[in-house]
Write a protein that holds these residues in place. Sequence first.
Motif, PDB file in Angstrom:
ATOM      1  N   THR A 139       0.833  -1.212   0.000  1.00 27.77           N
ATOM      2  CA  THR A 139       0.000   0.000   0.000  1.00 27.77           C
ATOM      3  C   THR A 139       0.861   1.252   0.000  1.00 27.77           C
ATOM      4  N   ARG A 140       1.904   1.254   0.839  1.00 24.86           N
ATOM      5  CA  ARG A 140       2.789   2.417   0.916  1.00 24.86           C
ATOM      6  C   ARG A 140       3.565   2.594  -0.392  1.00 24.86           C
ATOM      7  N   VAL A 141       3.986   1.486  -0.998  1.00 26.09           N
ATOM      8  CA  VAL A 141       4.720   1.569  -2.262  1.00 26.09           C
ATOM      9  C   VAL A 141       3.839   2.194  -3.345  1.00 26.09           C
ATOM     10  N   ARG A 142       2.561   1.818  -3.386  1.00 21.53           N
ATOM     11  CA  ARG A 142       1.632   2.409  -4.361  1.00 21.53           C
ATOM     12  C   ARG A 142       1.490   3.912  -4.132  1.00 21.53           C
ATOM     13  N   LYS A 143       1.436   4.322  -2.866  1.00 23.33           N
ATOM     14  CA  LYS A 143       1.327   5.749  -2.555  1.00 23.33           C
ATOM     15  C   LYS A 143       2.590   6.489  -2.989  1.00 23.33           C
ATOM     16  N   TRP A 144       3.748   5.862  -2.762  1.00 21.83           N
ATOM     17  CA  TRP A 144       5.010   6.484  -3.179  1.00 21.83           C
ATOM     18  C   TRP A 144       5.053   6.651  -4.693  1.00 21.83           C
ATOM     19  N   LYS A 145       4.586   5.655  -5.417  1.00 19.22           N
ATOM     20  CA  LYS A 145       4.589   5.742  -6.882  1.00 19.22           C
ATOM     21  C   LYS A 145       3.712   6.894  -7.360  1.00 19.22           C
ATOM     22  N   LYS A 146       2.571   7.078  -6.716  1.00 21.29           N
ATOM     23  CA  LYS A 146       1.686   8.190  -7.089  1.00 21.29           C
ATOM     24  C   LYS A 146       2.337   9.533  -6.761  1.00 21.29           C
ATOM     25  N   LYS A 147       3.011   9.603  -5.608  1.00 22.96           N
ATOM     26  CA  LYS A 147       3.686  10.841  -5.232  1.00 22.96           C
ATOM     27  C   LYS A 147       4.835  11.149  -6.201  1.00 22.96           C
ATOM     28  N   VAL A 164      17.576  10.168 -12.144  1.00 22.67           N
ATOM     29  CA  VAL A 164      17.570  10.535 -13.562  1.00 22.67           C
ATOM     30  C   VAL A 164      17.006   9.416 -14.439  1.00 22.67           C
ATOM     31  N   ASP A 165      17.007   8.174 -13.931  1.00 19.14           N
ATOM     32  CA  ASP A 165      16.463   7.059 -14.701  1.00 19.14           C
ATOM     33  C   ASP A 165      15.022   6.740 -14.300  1.00 19.14           C
ATOM     34  N   TYR A 166      14.347   7.692 -13.663  1.00 17.60           N
ATOM     35  CA  TYR A 166      12.955   7.496 -13.244  1.00 17.60           C
ATOM     36  C   TYR A 166      12.064   7.189 -14.449  1.00 17.60           C
ATOM     37  N   GLU A 167      11.187   6.193 -14.279  1.00 21.39           N
ATOM     38  CA  GLU A 167      10.190   5.868 -15.299  1.00 21.39           C
ATOM     39  C   GLU A 167       8.809   6.196 -14.745  1.00 21.39           C
ATOM     40  N   PRO A 168       8.050   7.092 -15.384  1.00 22.23           N
ATOM     41  CA  PRO A 168       6.720   7.435 -14.893  1.00 22.23           C
ATOM     42  C   PRO A 168       5.764   6.250 -14.980  1.00 22.23           C
TER      43      PRO A 168
END
Length: 371
Positions: free
Chosen positions: A206-214, A362-366
């Motif tokens: 659940t926390r990982v999903r929230k982090w991805k949205k943030k 820098v290698d972040y993937e949306p």
Amino acid sequence: MRKSLLVLILLCPLLCFAQLKITGKVINLNDKKPVPDASVFLNNASVGNKTAADGSFILTNVRPGQYDLIVSVVGYQTYSQTITLVNNNLVLSEVGLLPKTIELNEVKIKPDQNWGKYYDMFKRQFLGTSANAAQCKILNPDLLDFEYDAKTHTLEASSYDFLEIENKALGYKIKYKLNQFTYNNYKGFLYYDGISLFEDLPGSSTRVRKWKKKRQTAYLGSPMHFLRSIITNQLLQAGFEVFKLIRKPNPEYKGGPFDDKNKYLQTLIRQPLDVNTFAKRTDQPGLFALSFNDCLYVMYNKKANSNPGRTPDASDVATSIATLDEHEAYAFFDNNGIVHNPRSIIFEGDWTSYRFAEMLPVDYEPMGAEK
């Protein structure tokens, strides 16, 4: 980089990138023996590993782009090499490390009584004052050194080892070696650079999903998002519109930190610019250039990615201004949307609110783009 490097080719969509691999071996430059357990990572990215007993290393899942490869281990000087990945895996020649000469640290007889005040000033400017910044914590601030010039109102800082920073808003633990930090609170000037490695914080699904949205929220509308949208020729689809802003010095400007809005006489040309009027490819694979006269006035529709085609109102629009430094003809950037000569371009408006607390690797993937 010379102007003759530029090849004026129209930008076209580049919609997907393969995940690549880097391999190599780290040795002691003096005796040619392998160096085990050295940290090998891509600066400001989320890719890193340790060398094996024979000094070999493998970095996987690397997004194409230009990076600084960093090798760090106790007893040796930190190694840095600029590398570029386009479409193929990269096999490096041997990386030679120089043993570090042991130096006696300077003994400070008396602690700086203003350290706490300088640290508070540093945190406000480095981490920012956003909701994300409130969830960021520097775990070892004692590694920071400060110098303040009262005459010029300038605070300078550096760290003599890697800071450990927890960003519980975005779910990262970041090791960050601060090379340079300069803040002038009279002119409103801020610049910092360093080397870093991003790691995901542990957390529930659940926390990982929230982090991805943030993280997605931090990405949308950012300079990284803007530059990547230029490369794919998807500015409008991403929610960006770019206009020309003409500025002339205001003869009645008196100067001072609180009078910046009167510094120029400005004219906004309300005809959207085509991407090819301010962005070009170079003849170096994976490297692009911004080049323009006057200023770029960038408008971002915050609702574009959630409700395409919706006409935004004023509260939905974020505006930023980009200006090239008077001594630079180009700002060069790569596939990752990272500017490689950051002093070449100055941001104003919404983009000035992006501080370390909003920083993505820098290698972040949306979301929606992960492989």
